[in-house]
Scaffold this active site. Structure first.
Site, PDB file in Angstrom:
ATOM      1  CE  LYS A 227      66.866 -56.648  -0.197  1.00 35.73           C
ATOM      2  NZ  LYS A 227      67.436 -55.369  -0.686  1.00 35.73           N
ATOM      3  CG  ASP A 232      71.986 -54.734   3.312  1.00 39.51           C
ATOM      4  OD1 ASP A 232      73.009 -55.411   3.547  1.00 39.51           O
ATOM      5  OD2 ASP A 232      71.814 -54.103   2.258  1.00 39.51           O
ATOM      6  CE  LYS A 239      72.968 -51.312   3.215  1.00 38.73           C
ATOM      7  NZ  LYS A 239      72.839 -50.701   1.894  1.00 38.73           N
ATOM      8  CG  ASP A 250      67.318 -54.137   2.454  1.00 41.69           C
ATOM      9  OD1 ASP A 250      66.779 -53.511   1.520  1.00 41.69           O
ATOM     10  OD2 ASP A 250      68.367 -54.777   2.315  1.00 41.69           O
ATOM     11  CG  ASP A 309      75.232 -52.661   0.462  1.00 46.66           C
ATOM     12  OD1 ASP A 309      74.338 -53.251   1.098  1.00 46.66           O
ATOM     13  OD2 ASP A 309      75.275 -51.423   0.348  1.00 46.66           O
ATOM     14  CD  GLU A 311      71.611 -57.330   0.655  1.00 43.14           C
ATOM     15  OE1 GLU A 311      70.447 -56.962   0.887  1.00 43.14           O
ATOM     16  OE2 GLU A 311      72.515 -56.535   0.336  1.00 43.14           O
ATOM     17  NE  ARG A 313      71.625 -56.695  -7.205  1.00 35.80           N
ATOM     18  CZ  ARG A 313      71.945 -55.523  -7.752  1.00 35.80           C
ATOM     19  NH1 ARG A 313      72.534 -55.480  -8.933  1.00 35.80           N
ATOM     20  NH2 ARG A 313      71.644 -54.400  -7.135  1.00 35.80           N
TER      21      ARG A 313
END
Length: 459
Positions: A227, A232, A239, A250, A309, A311, A313
């Site tokens: 990933k 993010d 967030k 992230d 949020d 995202e 996956r």
């Protein structure tokens, strides 16, 4: 930064690694001056203690504490805890550890020398270690250097580690080892059928991309998927500030697979390696994707967006679908995916999912020898209904909050049907300083995987 052992030096300072029970017998063999010096400085062999013994020429020897079995069980990299306190010099280790433990402690010494100094000069560790006899020097150095790569990528803020910068890091690694690399950028993602990678990253001013690196021409095929969400914000489900504070990490999954790829290539494992990294920023602008949007993935499965949020996956799903089309012998995904994983096992362990008992056994046994803890969680089939919203094939963020790590893993597994699969939900961050692990970015499960791969892939 190169983390490597010092060249052989016949004048290297002897450093003795002493457990608490070994201190008294060792002192009994020393002269009166050494005994008095050790007693005056209250050396007991506790983990973290380090003492140099002087002579007329400078330092005659050093001793570092190895603690007792109970203390060692509750920590890692015990030699590094004391080595970091030694004065500058070249040292040669004297101890009775078996080779696996010796390699771990030697690795810890190297990792204690890691510094992140891109924005501010940092004092280098002065104590250098000559490679202890009997260890696989090249392998230990490869692990240290791969870990350093992972840490540096995570530690770099998103201002200097956006999708283009992550691509540059991958290209640099590919050039180092003669790997091939191909990158699909921006609207070309749509033409190449990576719609969810494009959707998640389209709101940012730095274009999303899929990085595809290949190395090796023989042996079983291993595909690593990491990933690469370089920052993010949470998207339109923004967030809160406190939750955004560590979001430069992230992309920790991509940093981990690049670090592992370095280890694999540097040690020359006879495999065909592929690394896939969907590199994006999850930002907010007029064309950001929205809650309740329904996306169609590369695989054709439709996904209802119930939280922008969730995202990671989504971008992983397109990359995993591509990986599975190749039918490799093993697919491994690594991601800083869910807060639920941190609640379950804390920051120090790497939870993972796998159905294949052979893979599980290989990993669990390897992790025990590498000071790289992992913990298996289940692909629990009865929870499949939680990711099926009715209006689409899949829900990216099931309501209720139960089993968030498991439902995320089940979501990803829907995109891998033809290959053995392991998924790691890592944290990628050391919350405070610890021996050989400075506060900041950190690799997880990569050393365990490196040790497990020969057995897992039948090498």
């Amino acid at each position: 930064m190169t983390l490597a052992f010092a060249a052989h030096d016949p004048n290297a300072i002897p450093v003795h690694l002493l457990a608490e029970d070994d201190v008294a017998p060792w002192l009994a063999d020393q002269d009166d001056t050494t005994q008095a010096w050790a007693k005056a400085h209250a050396f007991t062999g506790a983990i973290g203690q380090a003492l140099t013994i002087p002579d007329d020429a400078g330092i005659a020897m050093a001793v570092v504490g190895y603690g007792n079995a109970d203390r060692r069980r509750r920590a890692r990299f015990h030699l590094a805890a004391g080595a970091a306190r030694l004065p500058a010099g070249t040292y040669a280790l004297h101890c009775t550890l078996d080779i696996p433990d010796l390699e771990v402690e030697a690795l810890g010494w190297l990792l204690a020398g890691y510094r992140y100094d891109r924005y501010k000069a940092q004092s280098a560790m002065g104590a250098q270690l000559v490679a202890p006899p009997g260890i696989d020097t090249a392998r230990v150095e490869a692990m240290a250097q791969g870990e350093a790569l992972t840490r540096t990528l995570i530690n770099t803020p998103a201002s200097d580690m956006g999708p283009p910068d992550l691509e540059t890091a991958a290209r640099t690694l590919a050039d180092q080892f003669g790997a091939e690399i191909d990158v699909t950028i921006g609207d070309d993602l749509l033409a190449a059928n990576f719609p969810m990678i494009h959707t998640v990253g389209r709101a940012a001013d730095r274009a999303p991309r899929l990085i595809d690196m290949r190395w090796g021409t023989r042996g079983p095929q291993l595909t690593l998927v990491g990933k690469g969400v370089c920052f993010d914000t949470g998207g339109l489900n923004l967030k809160p500030g406190a939750s955004m504070g560590l979001m430069k990490k992230d992309m920790g999954g991509s940093a981990a697979v690049l670090g592992l790829a370095h280890m694999i290539m540097a040690t020359g494992l006879p495999i065909r390696l592929r690394v896939l990294i969907p590199a994006v920023e999850n930002s907010v602008s007029g064309n950001a994707f929205r809650p309740q949007d329904i996306l169609t993935s590369r695989k054709g499965l439709t996904v209802e967006i119930n939280n922008t949020d969730a995202e990671g996956r989504l971008v992983l799903a397109d990359a995993l679908a591509l990986a599975d089309e190749d039918k490799p012998d093993l697919i491994i995904s690594m991601a800083t995916l869910t807060g639920a994983a941190r609640v379950a096992v804390g920051p120090d362990m790497a939870p993972y999912f796998a159905d294949d008992a052979h893979l599980v056994t290989a990993l669990e046994e390897a992790a025990q020898t590498q000071a790289d803890p992992v913990w298996r969680l289940p692909f629990h089939a009865p929870y499949e209904t939680m990711i099926e919203p009715g209006i689409a094939d899949l829900d990216n963020a099931p309501k209720g909050g139960f089993a968030g790590t498991i439902t995320a893993a089940l979501f990803l597994r829907r995109f891998v049907e033809q290959s053995p699969y392991m998924h790691f939900d890592i944290y990628g961050w050391q919350p405070g300083d610890a021996p050989a692990r400075a506060k900041g970015g950190v690799g997880q499960a990569t050393r365990a995987l490196l040790a497990a791969l020969p057995r897992a892939l039948g090498l």
